[in-house]
Design a protein around this motif. Sequence first.
Motif, PDB file in Angstrom:
ATOM      1  N   ASP A  29       0.867  -1.177   0.000  1.00 22.17           N
ATOM      2  CA  ASP A  29       0.000   0.000   0.000  1.00 22.17           C
ATOM      3  C   ASP A  29       0.901   1.223   0.000  1.00 22.17           C
ATOM      4  OD1 ASP A  29      -1.358   2.280   0.927  1.00 22.17           O
ATOM      5  OD2 ASP A  29      -1.903   1.379   2.849  1.00 22.17           O
ATOM      6  N   CYS A  30       0.864   1.981  -1.098  1.00 22.27           N
ATOM      7  CA  CYS A  30       1.679   3.191  -1.221  1.00 22.27           C
ATOM      8  C   CYS A  30       0.790   4.418  -1.245  1.00 22.27           C
ATOM      9  CB  CYS A  30       2.513   3.137  -2.500  1.00 22.27           C
ATOM     10  SG  CYS A  30       3.741   1.813  -2.532  1.00 22.27           S
ATOM     11  N   ALA A  31       1.321   5.530  -0.723  1.00 17.55           N
ATOM     12  CA  ALA A  31       0.529   6.754  -0.614  1.00 17.55           C
ATOM     13  C   ALA A  31       1.098   7.915  -1.406  1.00 17.55           C
ATOM     14  CB  ALA A  31       0.398   7.160   0.857  1.00 17.55           C
ATOM     15  N   SER A  32       2.200   7.702  -2.127  1.00 24.16           N
ATOM     16  CA  SER A  32       2.839   8.794  -2.855  1.00 24.16           C
ATOM     17  C   SER A  32       3.729   8.225  -3.940  1.00 24.16           C
ATOM     18  CB  SER A  32       3.687   9.644  -1.909  1.00 24.16           C
ATOM     19  OG  SER A  32       4.786   8.872  -1.409  1.00 24.16           O
ATOM     20  N   ARG A  33       4.176   9.112  -4.831  1.00 17.62           N
ATOM     21  CA  ARG A  33       5.125   8.701  -5.866  1.00 17.62           C
ATOM     22  C   ARG A  33       6.393   8.127  -5.234  1.00 17.62           C
ATOM     23  NH1 ARG A  33       7.463  11.854 -11.215  1.00 17.62           N
ATOM     24  NH2 ARG A  33       9.304  10.506 -11.474  1.00 17.62           N
ATOM     25  N   ALA A  34       6.919   8.795  -4.215  1.00 20.52           N
ATOM     26  CA  ALA A  34       8.163   8.339  -3.593  1.00 20.52           C
ATOM     27  C   ALA A  34       8.027   6.934  -3.026  1.00 20.52           C
ATOM     28  CB  ALA A  34       8.596   9.320  -2.511  1.00 20.52           C
ATOM     29  N   GLU A  35       6.885   6.635  -2.409  1.00 19.06           N
ATOM     30  CA  GLU A  35       6.686   5.283  -1.871  1.00 19.06           C
ATOM     31  C   GLU A  35       6.595   4.261  -2.994  1.00 19.06           C
ATOM     32  OE1 GLU A  35       4.622   6.243   2.470  1.00 19.06           O
ATOM     33  OE2 GLU A  35       3.464   5.144   0.955  1.00 19.06           O
ATOM     34  N   ILE A  36       5.909   4.601  -4.071  1.00 18.56           N
ATOM     35  CA  ILE A  36       5.836   3.691  -5.216  1.00 18.56           C
ATOM     36  C   ILE A  36       7.238   3.439  -5.764  1.00 18.56           C
ATOM     37  CG2 ILE A  36       4.982   3.395  -7.576  1.00 18.56           C
ATOM     38  CD1 ILE A  36       2.511   5.020  -6.762  1.00 18.56           C
ATOM     39  N   GLU A  37       8.023   4.501  -5.906  1.00 17.08           N
ATOM     40  CA  GLU A  37       9.385   4.364  -6.420  1.00 17.08           C
ATOM     41  C   GLU A  37      10.218   3.457  -5.523  1.00 17.08           C
ATOM     42  OE1 GLU A  37      10.073   8.635  -8.728  1.00 17.08           O
ATOM     43  OE2 GLU A  37      10.520   8.474  -6.579  1.00 17.08           O
ATOM     44  N   SER A  38      10.080   3.601  -4.216  1.00 22.04           N
ATOM     45  CA  SER A  38      10.887   2.795  -3.290  1.00 22.04           C
ATOM     46  C   SER A  38      10.534   1.318  -3.390  1.00 22.04           C
ATOM     47  CB  SER A  38      10.710   3.297  -1.856  1.00 22.04           C
ATOM     48  OG  SER A  38       9.396   3.050  -1.381  1.00 22.04           O
ATOM     49  N   VAL A  39       9.261   1.015  -3.613  1.00 28.09           N
ATOM     50  CA  VAL A  39       8.835  -0.380  -3.732  1.00 28.09           C
ATOM     51  C   VAL A  39       9.259  -0.956  -5.082  1.00 28.09           C
ATOM     52  CG1 VAL A  39       6.822  -1.892  -3.863  1.00 28.09           C
ATOM     53  CG2 VAL A  39       6.950  -0.147  -2.085  1.00 28.09           C
ATOM     54  N   LEU A  40       9.072  -0.202  -6.155  1.00 27.24           N
ATOM     55  CA  LEU A  40       9.493  -0.682  -7.467  1.00 27.24           C
ATOM     56  C   LEU A  40      10.997  -0.914  -7.511  1.00 27.24           C
ATOM     57  CD1 LEU A  40       7.336   1.564  -9.846  1.00 27.24           C
ATOM     58  CD2 LEU A  40       6.972  -0.851  -9.292  1.00 27.24           C
ATOM     59  N   ALA A  41      11.757  -0.103  -6.769  1.00 25.45           N
ATOM     60  CA  ALA A  41      13.219  -0.244  -6.743  1.00 25.45           C
ATOM     61  C   ALA A  41      13.656  -1.583  -6.142  1.00 25.45           C
ATOM     62  CB  ALA A  41      13.843   0.909  -5.963  1.00 25.45           C
TER      63      ALA A  41
END
Length: 424
Positions: free
Chosen positions: A106-118
């Motif tokens: 569960d991501c709440a921002s672009r930065a969180e999405i980026e960290s998970v995709l990384a």
Amino acid sequence: MNMEQLPLANAAETGGGIQSLQMAPGINGRKITWLNKNGILGLVQSIIWSQKEAKEPFYILDLGLLINLLNHWSRHLPMIQPYYAVKCNPNTAFLGAMAALGSSFDCASRAEIESVLALGVSFDRIIFANPCKAESHIKYAASVGVNLMTFDSIAEVKKIKRCHPTCSLLIRINAVEDTTSRSPLSSKYGALPNEIVPLLQAAQAAELNVVGVSFHIGSGGSDAGLYRIAIAAIKAVFDATVRLGMPRMKVLNIGGGFTAGPHFDGAVVAVKEAISEHFCKEEGLVIMAEPGRFFAEKCFTLAANIIGKRVRGDRREYWITDGIYGSMNCIVNDQAVVTCTPLATTSNPKNLTCRNADLYKSTVFGPTCDAFDTISTTFWLPDLEVDDWLLFPNMGAYTSATGSNFNGFATSSISTHLAYSNRL
């Protein structure tokens, strides 16, 4: 929308589960210390000795406990895929372990999405679960294939139509009174009952694909009965879409609010009974949840060095290297009740935990120059000295994630050491 659920790792079937973690992003190449019968104390001592003069605060992340918590979830709620709430604790090693063990996010921002995709996580294991998103963040989600997000307002419908019109949506509803939770959310998020049909109609008119419903009983909720109320409310929304001529929904998102321990047992009963009562005839139903503290809270232990001491009568006052503006912000922002164990590495190394020592009413301050930076005025501690340590368990939820760098004490720079135990 690909909602295929990944099986969670089962440590009992994989010889302890550590093999699946050793190559995980954020963990690969790092030392993992097995905790013996003395538990965490020996590891803390070795870390303290290795720091020499620095004596900075540090975390210990127990990966074995994390595996056991995931096993506990999969045994009791096998039909519900957890989407770990990144905001609770975005520690890279922790996220890497969650990914390797089969969790979604569960991501709440672009930065969180980026960290998970990384971490190498597939985009279809992410829900963009912030009901109010910046347009640039929605466009980014579209660009990387994140195709599931929440909404609870007409304005959000319009933004999603402009920025990601092919996205699958969950309508977030305000189904319960969550004032008993540690962090209530209903005052900020969720469509009220009289707003649900107009929102569904707006999404229908915009030709958006509403595939399900989500709710949240509040972070650290204490009333498991709220899951029953909310799941019943979701069934009413499912039925409303049929009356509106919309495609039948297929996703039930029961949000977060879970806490490891007795509360989880009550939540399991409430969730299972409510799903059985209201959704037993729903074919192809996908059930998801957004737990954060359930997985993170107990897995982290914080060690902080005593850098100052004052004696006033029978009271002892201590200053330590982390505080309210750092990890201990959870006391203010999350209503956490912290406890600590003394480690007398300097004053009494032969009796580290000061067993049978006299105790004194003690105040513990954080390191900043603000008097608000007071961790506790009610601890009972032995007579410690500068360069002794305090060890704080259960420090993984909304601690380092929400700390600051006030006065130059950088919460973000606190190191994490990896350990493995068999506790639950």
